[in-house]
Scaffold this motif. Sequence first.
Motif, mmCIF file in Angstrom:
data_model
loop_
_atom_site.group_PDB
_atom_site.id
_atom_site.type_symbol
_atom_site.label_atom_id
_atom_site.label_comp_id
_atom_site.label_asym_id
_atom_site.label_seq_id
_atom_site.Cartn_x
_atom_site.Cartn_y
_atom_site.Cartn_z
ATOM 1 N N GLU A 21 -25.817 -48.601 -0.728
ATOM 2 C CA GLU A 21 -25.656 -49.713 -1.662
ATOM 3 C C GLU A 21 -26.022 -49.275 -3.082
ATOM 4 O O GLU A 21 -25.320 -49.596 -4.048
ATOM 5 C CB GLU A 21 -26.539 -50.895 -1.239
ATOM 6 C CG GLU A 21 -26.452 -52.089 -2.167
ATOM 7 C CD GLU A 21 -27.447 -53.185 -1.817
ATOM 8 O OE1 GLU A 21 -27.454 -54.223 -2.517
ATOM 9 O OE2 GLU A 21 -28.224 -53.000 -0.854
ATOM 10 N N LEU A 22 -27.107 -48.530 -3.205
ATOM 11 C CA LEU A 22 -27.517 -48.040 -4.521
ATOM 12 C C LEU A 22 -26.480 -47.092 -5.104
ATOM 13 O O LEU A 22 -26.199 -47.123 -6.310
ATOM 14 C CB LEU A 22 -28.869 -47.341 -4.411
ATOM 15 C CG LEU A 22 -30.062 -48.226 -4.069
ATOM 16 C CD1 LEU A 22 -31.286 -47.377 -3.762
ATOM 17 C CD2 LEU A 22 -30.365 -49.188 -5.209
ATOM 18 N N GLN A 25 -23.760 -49.045 -6.640
ATOM 19 C CA GLN A 25 -24.146 -49.608 -7.937
ATOM 20 C C GLN A 25 -24.128 -48.538 -9.027
ATOM 21 O O GLN A 25 -23.721 -48.804 -10.160
ATOM 22 C CB GLN A 25 -25.537 -50.247 -7.839
ATOM 23 C CG GLN A 25 -25.608 -51.457 -6.928
ATOM 24 C CD GLN A 25 -24.614 -52.542 -7.315
ATOM 25 O OE1 GLN A 25 -24.469 -52.876 -8.494
ATOM 26 N NE2 GLN A 25 -23.930 -53.093 -6.330
ATOM 27 N N ALA A 29 -21.944 -48.339 -12.523
ATOM 28 C CA ALA A 29 -22.528 -48.048 -13.835
ATOM 29 C C ALA A 29 -21.836 -46.850 -14.479
ATOM 30 O O ALA A 29 -21.536 -46.856 -15.683
ATOM 31 C CB ALA A 29 -24.024 -47.794 -13.694
ATOM 32 N N TYR A 69 -30.453 -48.978 -13.039
ATOM 33 C CA TYR A 69 -29.949 -50.247 -12.500
ATOM 34 C C TYR A 69 -30.223 -51.421 -13.440
ATOM 35 O O TYR A 69 -30.155 -52.584 -13.019
ATOM 36 C CB TYR A 69 -30.577 -50.513 -11.126
ATOM 37 C CG TYR A 69 -30.351 -49.381 -10.153
ATOM 38 C CD1 TYR A 69 -29.108 -49.198 -9.542
ATOM 39 C CD2 TYR A 69 -31.369 -48.464 -9.872
ATOM 40 C CE1 TYR A 69 -28.894 -48.147 -8.664
ATOM 41 C CE2 TYR A 69 -31.164 -47.408 -8.998
ATOM 42 C CZ TYR A 69 -29.919 -47.246 -8.405
ATOM 43 O OH TYR A 69 -29.702 -46.204 -7.550
ATOM 44 N N TRP A 72 -28.835 -55.244 -13.345
ATOM 45 C CA TRP A 72 -28.264 -55.631 -12.048
ATOM 46 C C TRP A 72 -28.618 -57.081 -11.751
ATOM 47 O O TRP A 72 -29.729 -57.541 -11.985
ATOM 48 C CB TRP A 72 -28.825 -54.747 -10.932
ATOM 49 C CG TRP A 72 -28.244 -55.088 -9.583
ATOM 50 C CD1 TRP A 72 -27.140 -54.569 -9.006
ATOM 51 C CD2 TRP A 72 -28.742 -56.071 -8.659
ATOM 52 N NE1 TRP A 72 -26.902 -55.157 -7.795
ATOM 53 C CE2 TRP A 72 -27.876 -56.089 -7.548
ATOM 54 C CE3 TRP A 72 -29.832 -56.952 -8.674
ATOM 55 C CZ2 TRP A 72 -28.062 -56.932 -6.465
ATOM 56 C CZ3 TRP A 72 -30.014 -57.787 -7.587
ATOM 57 C CH2 TRP A 72 -29.146 -57.774 -6.494
ATOM 58 N N GLY A 73 -27.658 -57.816 -11.210
ATOM 59 C CA GLY A 73 -27.897 -59.212 -10.841
ATOM 60 C C GLY A 73 -27.864 -60.166 -12.013
ATOM 61 O O GLY A 73 -28.221 -61.339 -11.861
ATOM 62 N N THR A 74 -27.437 -59.695 -13.181
ATOM 63 C CA THR A 74 -27.318 -60.563 -14.355
ATOM 64 C C THR A 74 -25.845 -60.687 -14.731
ATOM 65 O O THR A 74 -24.958 -60.174 -14.043
ATOM 66 C CB THR A 74 -28.107 -59.983 -15.553
ATOM 67 O OG1 THR A 74 -27.419 -58.824 -16.072
ATOM 68 C CG2 THR A 74 -29.520 -59.591 -15.137
ATOM 69 N N VAL A 78 -24.025 -53.440 -14.825
ATOM 70 C CA VAL A 78 -25.101 -52.589 -14.325
ATOM 71 C C VAL A 78 -25.217 -51.374 -15.242
ATOM 72 O O VAL A 78 -24.228 -50.720 -15.581
ATOM 73 C CB VAL A 78 -24.820 -52.126 -12.886
ATOM 74 C CG1 VAL A 78 -25.913 -51.173 -12.411
ATOM 75 C CG2 VAL A 78 -24.721 -53.325 -11.962
ATOM 76 N N LEU A 481 -33.954 -53.698 -5.784
ATOM 77 C CA LEU A 481 -32.832 -53.732 -6.718
ATOM 78 C C LEU A 481 -32.971 -54.866 -7.726
ATOM 79 O O LEU A 481 -32.649 -54.703 -8.910
ATOM 80 C CB LEU A 481 -31.510 -53.838 -5.945
ATOM 81 C CG LEU A 481 -30.226 -53.502 -6.696
ATOM 82 C CD1 LEU A 481 -30.339 -52.180 -7.437
ATOM 83 C CD2 LEU A 481 -29.052 -53.467 -5.727
ATOM 84 N N GLY A 485 -33.441 -54.065 -11.671
ATOM 85 C CA GLY A 485 -32.489 -54.625 -12.621
ATOM 86 C C GLY A 485 -33.159 -55.257 -13.821
ATOM 87 O O GLY A 485 -32.576 -55.329 -14.907
#
Length: 526
Positions: A21-22, A25, A29, A69, A72-74, A78, A481, A485
């Motif tokens: 998963e990383l 991501q 990026a 990261y 991340w999640g914003t 990323v 993560l 982030g």
Amino acid sequence: MTAVDERAAGNRAALLERLAELEEQLRLANAGGGDKALARHRERGKLTVRERIELLLDRDSPFLELSPYAAWGTDFPVGAGTVTGIGVVEGVEVVVSANDPTVRGGTSNPYTLRRSARAHDVARVNRLPFISLVESGGADLPTQSEIFIPGGRGFRDLTRLSAAGIPTIALVFGNSTAGGAYVPGMSDHVVMIEDRSKVFLAGPPLVKMATGEDADEESLGGASMHARVSGSADHLAVDEVDAIRLGRRIVRNLNWRKQGPGPSRPADPPLHDPEELLDLAPADLRQPLDPRDVLARVVDGSRFDEHKPLYGTSLVTGWASIHGYPVGVLANARGVLFRQDAEKAAQFIQLANQTDTPLLFLQNTTGYMVGTEYEQDGIIKAGSQMINAVSNSTVPHLTVNIGASYGAGNYGMCGRAYEPRFLFTWPNAKSAVMGPAQLAGVLDIVGRASARARGRDYDEEAAAAMRAAVEQQIEAESLALFLSGRLYDDGIIDPRDTRTVLGLALSAVHNAPVRGLHDGWGVFRL
């Protein structure tokens, strides 16, 4: 297959899944603004941000990327449209901060500011020359309310680095407009590229609106003008590769020397295979993890001289070295910290300061022990002494969260608020004020007490829904993560890379003097 083998296999499978998963991501990026933006960039004959960094660094030298990261999640991409990290140029360790012009024209969003500010901090406290690879359209205007006021810190940081005798270098590859013009303006050494670099406070449209003047970009802020007329450019390059060559030449002429001691111990590899760290890293943080097993796969020759092994056994302390650099280690052994552990930690931190030895914290803690017996035993006093020692220690601190980092244990084990030089996280790690179930349970107890005090019935159905929602929220917000982030660490690392990452970090911190607090305390037993 034994229960131990099954647990190891489960840990490995879970870790490999998270690492995949990383990796995805990081791929996102590295892709920058996407295929179309990258194609337009290529059509202009430009190198990508990572190609620029690769050409700048010494061949086959490592690059320790920081905050990869970020965002991340914003709502932001990323990586936050920039790349920061530590690399080697002409044999000198430097911090590199590079705009990615394929991401919204290299404009800065709130997370770009955070990532850049962290890079400035790393350069300042570790005394590392700072190189900016500039191509930016300035602020991301839709988020200007979050950028304009705090954004001034970046220019302040550049001047403070210079004032501290830490060189700052700007290589300008394209536009550096508005506030971005102050990056080369406040750097010690500036390279611009003929017909490519454009540096001005206001472009032609804004100049026309503000003054009525019709100005062309080259006369207003072209590289040739700045090299020949304004004097804002020290060097005029013919193309990007030439600009990087000039940047390397500048570093070569810095006459830079480290002020900390070099490696002093044999840097032989561990006796145990670091690959086995995937088997050890607990997928379920309730599983035990003996930090000695981790150290046996990280430190030089698997040598670890334990300090006070029979006292405060929930915390392991002792001496080792990593890539030849001596370190003192504090590592959680059974999660919870008792009074004896805190006292042992405080004394050990003082010993490390007495001998100017950097400290490595391996976090895997649920916090300090609670309950009547432990309160009466002085857990607050002892925990405060440990936190006091961490706060006032002046040797470099490095922190790795290898499992849990909950409650005040995060503070005592040198979490982000206690300014470790570097803080890295394993993919399985979590951090929060407490575990999701515990936090939801506390809220439930408080809610029941409040209902009783008001003489009302407690809505069990609503309470169950609340507990489930809270547990889900806290679980999501405690994951590595999510925290990475928001730049609460310097990156999530593959456990197998722990030794290499710590070696690079230790080499970086030794650019600055390494000196403990000698005048504020002697070694005493708390």
